[in-house]
Scaffold this motif. Structure first.
Motif, mmCIF file in Angstrom:
data_model
loop_
_atom_site.group_PDB
_atom_site.id
_atom_site.type_symbol
_atom_site.label_atom_id
_atom_site.label_comp_id
_atom_site.label_asym_id
_atom_site.label_seq_id
_atom_site.Cartn_x
_atom_site.Cartn_y
_atom_site.Cartn_z
ATOM 1 N N PHE A 1 -4.522 6.606 9.253
ATOM 2 C CA PHE A 1 -5.721 7.066 8.557
ATOM 3 C C PHE A 1 -6.228 8.396 9.118
ATOM 4 C CE2 PHE A 1 -6.058 2.542 7.316
ATOM 5 C CZ PHE A 1 -6.181 2.714 5.958
ATOM 6 N N LEU A 2 -6.076 8.619 10.415
ATOM 7 C CA LEU A 2 -6.483 9.901 10.982
ATOM 8 C C LEU A 2 -5.624 11.031 10.426
ATOM 9 C CD1 LEU A 2 -8.248 11.457 12.963
ATOM 10 C CD2 LEU A 2 -6.572 10.961 14.760
ATOM 11 N N ALA A 3 -4.306 10.819 10.349
ATOM 12 C CA ALA A 3 -3.431 11.827 9.744
ATOM 13 C C ALA A 3 -3.779 12.038 8.279
ATOM 14 C CB ALA A 3 -1.970 11.390 9.882
ATOM 15 N N TYR B 1 -4.541 -0.079 -6.999
ATOM 16 C CA TYR B 1 -3.663 -1.175 -6.562
ATOM 17 C C TYR B 1 -4.476 -2.292 -5.906
ATOM 18 C CZ TYR B 1 -0.421 -3.670 -3.490
ATOM 19 O OH TYR B 1 0.261 -4.646 -2.816
ATOM 20 N N HIS B 2 -5.519 -1.907 -5.170
ATOM 21 C CA HIS B 2 -6.350 -2.911 -4.505
ATOM 22 C C HIS B 2 -7.417 -3.483 -5.433
ATOM 23 C CE1 HIS B 2 -4.818 -0.688 -0.892
ATOM 24 N NE2 HIS B 2 -4.692 -1.913 -0.462
ATOM 25 N N GLY C 1 -14.527 19.241 -5.774
ATOM 26 C CA GLY C 1 -15.003 17.944 -6.235
ATOM 27 C C GLY C 1 -13.954 16.869 -6.027
ATOM 28 N N PHE C 2 -12.705 17.186 -6.361
ATOM 29 C CA PHE C 2 -11.622 16.242 -6.133
ATOM 30 C C PHE C 2 -11.336 16.073 -4.640
ATOM 31 C CE2 PHE C 2 -10.521 16.984 -10.643
ATOM 32 C CZ PHE C 2 -10.396 15.650 -11.031
ATOM 33 N N LEU C 3 -11.489 17.141 -3.865
ATOM 34 C CA LEU C 3 -11.290 17.030 -2.418
ATOM 35 C C LEU C 3 -12.315 16.068 -1.822
ATOM 36 C CD1 LEU C 3 -10.455 19.906 -0.003
ATOM 37 C CD2 LEU C 3 -12.226 18.287 0.624
ATOM 38 N N LEU C 4 -13.567 16.193 -2.237
ATOM 39 C CA LEU C 4 -14.605 15.276 -1.753
ATOM 40 C C LEU C 4 -14.317 13.852 -2.215
ATOM 41 C CD1 LEU C 4 -17.320 14.827 -0.345
ATOM 42 C CD2 LEU C 4 -18.454 15.434 -2.493
ATOM 43 N N MET C 5 -13.846 13.693 -3.441
ATOM 44 C CA MET C 5 -13.500 12.371 -3.944
ATOM 45 C C MET C 5 -12.361 11.765 -3.134
ATOM 46 S SD MET C 5 -12.364 11.213 -7.797
ATOM 47 C CE MET C 5 -10.692 11.840 -7.630
ATOM 48 N N ASN C 6 -11.386 12.575 -2.729
ATOM 49 C CA ASN C 6 -10.275 12.078 -1.915
ATOM 50 C C ASN C 6 -10.761 11.564 -0.567
ATOM 51 O OD1 ASN C 6 -8.574 12.847 -3.975
ATOM 52 N ND2 ASN C 6 -7.921 14.740 -3.001
ATOM 53 N N VAL C 7 -11.706 12.263 0.031
ATOM 54 C CA VAL C 7 -12.248 11.821 1.316
ATOM 55 C C VAL C 7 -12.949 10.473 1.172
ATOM 56 C CG1 VAL C 7 -13.910 12.358 3.144
ATOM 57 C CG2 VAL C 7 -12.472 14.171 2.200
ATOM 58 N N VAL C 8 -13.751 10.332 0.112
ATOM 59 C CA VAL C 8 -14.469 9.072 -0.111
ATOM 60 C C VAL C 8 -13.486 7.938 -0.415
ATOM 61 C CG1 VAL C 8 -16.192 7.917 -1.536
ATOM 62 C CG2 VAL C 8 -16.512 10.309 -0.903
ATOM 63 N N LEU C 9 -12.455 8.215 -1.202
ATOM 64 C CA LEU C 9 -11.445 7.201 -1.501
ATOM 65 C C LEU C 9 -10.734 6.740 -0.230
ATOM 66 C CD1 LEU C 9 -9.792 8.593 -4.772
ATOM 67 C CD2 LEU C 9 -10.942 6.386 -4.533
ATOM 68 N N ILE D 1 -10.629 2.970 1.409
ATOM 69 C CA ILE D 1 -9.390 2.256 1.724
ATOM 70 C C ILE D 1 -9.347 1.887 3.208
ATOM 71 C CG2 ILE D 1 -6.871 2.438 1.770
ATOM 72 C CD1 ILE D 1 -7.149 4.379 -0.633
ATOM 73 N N MET D 2 -9.768 2.813 4.066
ATOM 74 C CA MET D 2 -9.789 2.529 5.501
ATOM 75 C C MET D 2 -10.742 1.384 5.824
ATOM 76 S SD MET D 2 -10.671 5.106 8.653
ATOM 77 C CE MET D 2 -10.656 4.529 10.347
ATOM 78 N N ASN D 3 -11.879 1.343 5.166
ATOM 79 C CA ASN D 3 -12.860 0.291 5.414
ATOM 80 C C ASN D 3 -12.307 -1.088 5.066
ATOM 81 O OD1 ASN D 3 -15.629 -0.516 6.126
ATOM 82 N ND2 ASN D 3 -15.802 -1.053 3.962
ATOM 83 N N ARG D 4 -11.339 -1.138 4.169
ATOM 84 C CA ARG D 4 -10.722 -2.406 3.780
ATOM 85 C C ARG D 4 -9.861 -2.978 4.909
ATOM 86 N NH1 ARG D 4 -9.105 -5.100 -0.881
ATOM 87 N NH2 ARG D 4 -10.287 -3.615 -2.119
ATOM 88 N N TYR D 5 -9.231 -2.108 5.698
ATOM 89 C CA TYR D 5 -8.265 -2.557 6.691
ATOM 90 C C TYR D 5 -8.776 -2.474 8.125
ATOM 91 C CZ TYR D 5 -4.918 -2.415 2.873
ATOM 92 O OH TYR D 5 -4.266 -2.647 1.695
ATOM 93 N N PHE D 6 -9.628 -1.511 8.399
ATOM 94 C CA PHE D 6 -10.080 -1.314 9.776
ATOM 95 C C PHE D 6 -11.322 -2.157 10.010
ATOM 96 C CE2 PHE D 6 -9.750 0.987 13.658
ATOM 97 C CZ PHE D 6 -8.521 1.608 13.601
ATOM 98 N N ARG D 7 -11.177 -3.209 10.805
ATOM 99 C CA ARG D 7 -12.267 -4.144 11.047
ATOM 100 C C ARG D 7 -12.816 -3.943 12.461
ATOM 101 N NH1 ARG D 7 -8.040 -6.885 8.902
ATOM 102 N NH2 ARG D 7 -7.533 -7.808 10.943
ATOM 103 N N SER D 8 -13.861 -4.708 12.771
ATOM 104 C CA SER D 8 -14.526 -4.529 14.062
ATOM 105 C C SER D 8 -13.593 -4.844 15.225
ATOM 106 C CB SER D 8 -15.761 -5.431 14.138
ATOM 107 O OG SER D 8 -15.403 -6.795 13.977
ATOM 108 N N GLU D 9 -12.677 -5.847 15.060
ATOM 109 C CA GLU D 9 -11.777 -6.176 16.168
ATOM 110 C C GLU D 9 -10.797 -5.046 16.468
ATOM 111 O OE1 GLU D 9 -10.462 -8.750 12.565
ATOM 112 O OE2 GLU D 9 -12.315 -8.063 13.500
#
Length: 279
Positions: A17-19, A46-47, A99-107, A111-119
């Motif tokens: 996700f950082l890359a 897809y999700h 506008g699309f660049l900002l949308m890509n960051v939010v997307l 997606i990261m919030n779905r997989y990266f949890r507190s643990e």
């Protein structure tokens, strides 16, 4: 893809996700931004499995595209004028791109919030910064509980009395603040009973184990990222919208780097079979 990212080691997940954030934020060329938008929208759909879920993101991109020509009146190709205001093609396309660049960051954040949890955060920060890791874990657990509790209190308030929205919000805030303090005190007592805060070094248990396939995936990600970094520094770090846009025809090298950009964001799709075989 979902199966691989859920099984992935936190270090590899953070690197992926950082890359992704680096290549999205650094994007300056419309071709690169366009392929990122297509891939990230595809992954998001897809999700979510619903076209309606992407409408807020498209609205955000459209808002930036429409407002940019109003505030930025640079460019030589005038589309029309509103009084003394010049709406130019260059400023409109510039707004569309960012506008699309900002949308890509939010997307990507979604997606990261779905997989990266507190643990995951606790594992990555716990060994080097144990207090920071514990603080992050407590905050990330408290916020969803705080929001859920606030929604429940609002529903109870509206069912008991027909107060105005402002009164219900103030009462909910007061009740929820008291609940948060009581919950925090219970958690402090629980942690003290389990030995937190003593000078003796505590042992830790983690569910994650860095395996051979995690190392292979990490190496593949680094290689593809370095190729995209080379393409960015050599060809795509500069694209000028002002004073006029000079479009160059797409060449073979452009097709190669656009494909490599898509490959970086879709790498977990290709890791899927390898993960199934190794497991």
């Amino acid at each position: 893809m979902e199966k691989v990212l859920k099984r992935m080691h936190p270090a590899g997940l953070l690197a992926y996700f950082l890359a992704g954030f680096l290549v999205v934020i650094w994007s300056r060329h419309p071709w690169i931004t366009a392929i990122q938008t297509q891939v990230l929208l595809g992954v998001y759909l897809y999700h979510e499995r619903s076209i309606n879920k992407i409408l807020p993101f498209l609205f955000l991109a459209a808002l930036v595209a429409v407002t940019n020509p109003i505030f930025v009146q640079r460019g030589v190709t005038v589309l029309f004028t509103i009084g003394t205001m010049r709406i130019t093609l260059e400023s409109l396309l510039y707004g569309v791109h960012y506008g699309f660049l900002l949308m890509n960051v939010v997307l990507l954040c979604t997606i990261m919030n779905r997989y990266f949890r507190s643990e995951h955060w606790v594992y990555l920060t716990g060994s080097a910064f144990p207090k920071l890791g514990m603080t992050i874990s407590m905050v990330m657990r408290l916020l969803p509980k705080y929001r859920k509790q606030g929604k429940l209190i609002m529903e109870i308030q509206s069912a008991i009395r027909k107060d105005s929205l402002l009164v219900r919000l103030l009462k909910t805030f007061a009740i929820e603040t008291s609940w948060a303090f009581e919950t925090s005190m219970d958690q402090v007592d629980s942690m003290a009973a389990r030995g937190y805060g003593i000078k003796k070094k505590r042992t830790h248990f983690h569910l994650f184990c860095f395996r051979k396939r995690d190392a292979v995936c990490l190496v593949e990600l680094v290689i593809v990222f370095l190729v995209n970094l080379y393409g960015w520094t050599k060809y795509y770090s500069r694209f000028f919208f002002y004073p006029m846009i000079l479009w160059k025809p797409m060449r073979l090298k452009d097709i190669f780097f656009v494909g490599m950009m898509a490959l970086q964001l879709l790498l977990p799709v290709f890791w899927k079979e390898a993960a199934d075989v190794s497991d």
